[in-house]
Scaffold this active site. Structure first.
Site, mmCIF file in Angstrom:
data_model
loop_
_atom_site.group_PDB
_atom_site.id
_atom_site.type_symbol
_atom_site.label_atom_id
_atom_site.label_comp_id
_atom_site.label_asym_id
_atom_site.label_seq_id
_atom_site.Cartn_x
_atom_site.Cartn_y
_atom_site.Cartn_z
ATOM 1 N N HIS A 1 35.510 39.190 -11.813
ATOM 2 C CA HIS A 1 36.701 38.406 -11.455
ATOM 3 C C HIS A 1 37.808 38.742 -12.456
ATOM 4 C CE1 HIS A 1 38.775 35.242 -9.290
ATOM 5 N NE2 HIS A 1 39.366 35.009 -10.434
ATOM 6 N N ALA A 2 38.983 39.118 -11.941
ATOM 7 C CA ALA A 2 40.067 39.608 -12.808
ATOM 8 C C ALA A 2 40.522 38.536 -13.795
ATOM 9 C CB ALA A 2 41.246 40.054 -11.948
ATOM 10 N N HIS B 1 49.804 39.861 -11.041
ATOM 11 C CA HIS B 1 49.415 38.504 -11.435
ATOM 12 C C HIS B 1 48.841 38.506 -12.853
ATOM 13 C CE1 HIS B 1 47.744 34.428 -11.123
ATOM 14 N NE2 HIS B 1 46.731 34.943 -11.794
ATOM 15 N N GLU B 2 47.899 39.421 -13.101
ATOM 16 C CA GLU B 2 47.246 39.446 -14.418
ATOM 17 C C GLU B 2 48.228 39.906 -15.498
ATOM 18 O OE1 GLU B 2 43.987 37.868 -12.693
ATOM 19 O OE2 GLU B 2 44.562 37.977 -14.804
ATOM 20 N N HIS C 1 50.280 37.195 -16.985
ATOM 21 C CA HIS C 1 49.649 36.467 -18.097
ATOM 22 C C HIS C 1 49.908 37.212 -19.418
ATOM 23 C CE1 HIS C 1 47.539 33.516 -15.681
ATOM 24 N NE2 HIS C 1 46.870 34.428 -15.013
ATOM 25 N N GLU D 1 50.062 30.778 -14.283
ATOM 26 C CA GLU D 1 49.624 31.451 -13.048
ATOM 27 C C GLU D 1 50.805 31.949 -12.233
ATOM 28 O OE1 GLU D 1 45.905 30.955 -14.391
ATOM 29 O OE2 GLU D 1 46.706 32.278 -12.843
ATOM 30 N N HIS E 1 35.538 30.074 -9.697
ATOM 31 C CA HIS E 1 36.113 29.089 -10.614
ATOM 32 C C HIS E 1 35.216 27.879 -10.824
ATOM 33 C CE1 HIS E 1 39.271 31.714 -9.314
ATOM 34 N NE2 HIS E 1 40.038 31.280 -10.284
ATOM 35 N N TYR F 1 46.676 26.858 -9.495
ATOM 36 C CA TYR F 1 47.142 27.854 -8.537
ATOM 37 C C TYR F 1 47.979 27.190 -7.453
ATOM 38 C CZ TYR F 1 43.548 30.516 -10.932
ATOM 39 O OH TYR F 1 42.786 31.108 -11.904
#
Ligand SMILES: C[C@H](NC(=O)O)C(=O)O
Ligand SMILES: [Zn+2]
Length: 588
Positions: A317-318, A347-348, A351, A375, A477, A487
């Site tokens: 999971h990323a 998305h990552e 962060h 997020e 999750h 999210y």
């Protein structure tokens, strides 16, 4: 109590230096375990977790010796956060160790699980089962993958999860929180947070109900009406995703106007021999175009951008990692060459950009203004990247026409990613908050999960479920203990941020065609917010960037307005579903 402010300052200076070291050590051990799941690495990681928990306990105890009333707001904010240590507040060391073991055991079970579609054919989630859901239109093959994954995860996790809940609640009650859900909600620091998200969800339901009706109609033409319960639910395995949480892989089936060029850029990415590195350089280039901080050298040397091929187990999971030393930041992603992974990479990297922007803040402020902010960053950038114009500018789309039909098709492709997600993003923690509060007992875990899935998402289980199943455990999750309402919050506020940045970039036009690429005005405004980390209340930061101090679904509604008008016309009264789950016992 210590009333001396300079003593308090000295305490903070020492704390920041020591806490960064402890945090770095734990991140390194956790990274080693996540990128090479072995008993030995798990043991080392758990030792570092215990050391970090004990450090937090001691720091919280020492911080409680200072008189907060003599401090300025910023210093007081730091002391309050140093004392808010979550489940590390468990003073019984045996239980503290046991909680760590349970959490890593659950994550290991999930990350090493395989679905056996046939006795000798057992497949992992990434990339195999995910690819089945994005490419297969075979009803029975999808059932096998859907059921196989749940059989491989849920039953092994249910009892561990029950114990996890008990131990976590006991720990946070030492800090005065009613239960773990109350502790998680306290991070949003607004007493009416639960009511606010319920109100946002209610406001957005018509958008989802009309999208759901359109999807159901199209799926009936693919699978036949007889595969759909009369209750109006969509069988959960038919939406192109293991959890039916986003439906982008069905874009070619769902676009209103089928004659137009496909908006799915995956084939073009494959055709151009895109690699994982190229995907991440594309994302990095966008942040640099805004004048924001480029990925530093260690990012490229130490990240894991592909699933290892040497047979070791990893957590696929990323995720994005902050090693709390100002220079080492990494992404771990089992990247596949697809449009969805291009979006995930942004998305990552959002962060990582946030980590870079706030790295000089005191350690306790090296967080998102609230978890939803963290997020949202990457997704805001991805809203610009995914416009047809931007996709054309990077050579992934060849023809872009501005006619209404193409515009509606594009809005549909974005709705499959953003609107489809809303009930799922909302319901996960609706379920979990009731589990933590004790309203949902272990024997009700699965029943209450499906009640929410049927009621809010309008999807139903395609095969009989039993109390020994634990379908929440089939979603990362839950076993990984990562909160999820963040999210839902992100999917609302990212459109507020997008609108604010488009305005600052001087863009004039419909929000869904705005691309802030190369706008240093937008980049500066975003950077200023990210630099603050969690040093200010998120409402102040929201106010500074968007002019409003609250979450507001209006920008999201404005973005999708043309699509909702189209869907209302197409659906008429043919939309909606029964709030309760359909009776699954096959009609004799
Ligand atoms: C939306 C959420 N994103 C994430 O975990 O990064 C998910 O994948 O379920
Ligand atoms: Zn994220």
């Amino acid at each position: 109590l210590i009333n001396n402010v300079s003593a308090a300052e000295a305490f903070l200076a020492t704390y920041n230096a020591e806490a960064s070291q402890v945090s770095n050590r734990y991140a390194e051990a956790s990274w080693t375990y996540n990128t090479n799941i072995t008993e030995y690495n798990q043991e080392i990681m758990l030792k570092e977790r215990l050391a970090a928990d004990k450090f937090s306990q001691e720091a919280a105890w020492n911080a409680s010796g200072y008189n907060l009333t003599v401090m300025d707001a910023t210093m007081r904010r730091q002391f309050v956060k140093i004392m808010d240590i979550g489940t590390a507040a468990q003073t019984n060391e045996t239980k503290l160790i046991h909680l760590g073991q349970i959490e890593s055991e659950m994550e290991t079970i999930y990350s090493t699980a395989k679905a056996c579609l046939a006795p000798e054919k057992c497949l992992p989630l990434d990339p195999d089962l995910t690819r089945i859901f994005t490419t297969s239109r075979d009803y029975d093959q999808l059932i096998a993958a859907w059921k196989g994954w749940r059989d491989a995860t849920g039953p092994k996790l249910k009892n561990l999860y029950t114990e996890f809940v008990t131990l976590s609640n006991e720990a946070v009650r030492n800090l005065g929180h009613a239960d773990l859900g109350a502790y998680w909600r306290s991070r949003y620091d607004t007493p009416e947070f639960e009511a606010d998200v319920q109100a946002l969800f209610d406001q957005l339901r018509p958008l989802y109900e009309h999208l759901h009706a359109h999807a159901r109609r199209r799926l009936k033409t693919i699978y036949g009406k007889d595969k759909f319960p009369s209750s109006g639910h969509i069988p959960a395995h038919l939406l192109g995703n293991m959890w039916a949480q986003q439906w982008s892989s069905l874009v070619d089936e769902f676009v209103p106007y089928k004659g137009k060029p496909s908006l799915d850029v995956t084939p073009e990415m494959v055709h151009q021999n895109y690699t994982a590195e190229k995907i991440f350089h594309t994302a990095d280039n966008f942040f640099q175009s805004l004048g924001m901080i480029p990925m530093p050298e260690p990012f490229w040397n130490k990240s894991m951008l592909k699933k290892p091929t040497d047979g070791r187990d990893v957590v696929c999971h990323a995720s994005a990692w902050d090693f709390s030393n100002g220079i080492d930041f990494r992404i771990k992603q089992c990247t596949d060459i697809t449009q969805q992974h291009l979006e995930t990479a942004h998305h990552e990297m959002g962060h990582i950009e946030y980590y870079l922007q706030y790295k000089d803040q005191p350690l306790v402020f090296q967080k998102g203004a609230n978890p939803g902010f963290h997020e949202a960053v990457g997704d805001v950038i991805a809203l610009s990247v995914q416009t047809p114009e931007h996709m054309k500018s990077i050579g992934l789309l060849h023809s872009v026409s501005n006619d209404t039909e193409t515009d509606i098709n594009f809005l549909m492709s974005m709705a499959l990613q953003k609107i489809a997600f809303l009930p799922f993003g909302f319901l996960i923690d609706q379920w979990r908050w009731r589990v933590f509060s004790g309203d949902t007992k272990p024997e009700q875990y699965n029943e209450h999960w499906w009640n929410l899935r049927c009621r809010y998402q309008g999807v139903s289980a395609p095969v009989e479920r039993s109390a020994s199943d634990f379908d929440p455990g089939a979603k990362f999750h839950i076993p990984a203990n990562t909160p999820y309402i963040r999210y839902f919050v992100s999917f609302v506020i990212q459109f507020q941020f997008h609108k604010a940045l488009c305005d600052k970039s001087g863009y004039i036009g419909p929000l869904h065609r705005c691309d802030i690429y190369n706008s240093t005005e937008a980049g500066t405004a975003l950077s200023e917010m990210l630099k603050l980390g969690s040093s200010k209340p998120w409402t102040d930061e929201m106010q500074n960037l968007t002019g409003q101090a609250k979450m507001d679904a209006q920008p999201l509604m404005d973005y999708f307005k043309p699509l909702l008008e189209y869907l209302r016309k197409e659906n008429g009264n043919d939309y909606g579903w029964d709030p309760i789950c359909p009776d699954l016992t096959p009609t004799s």
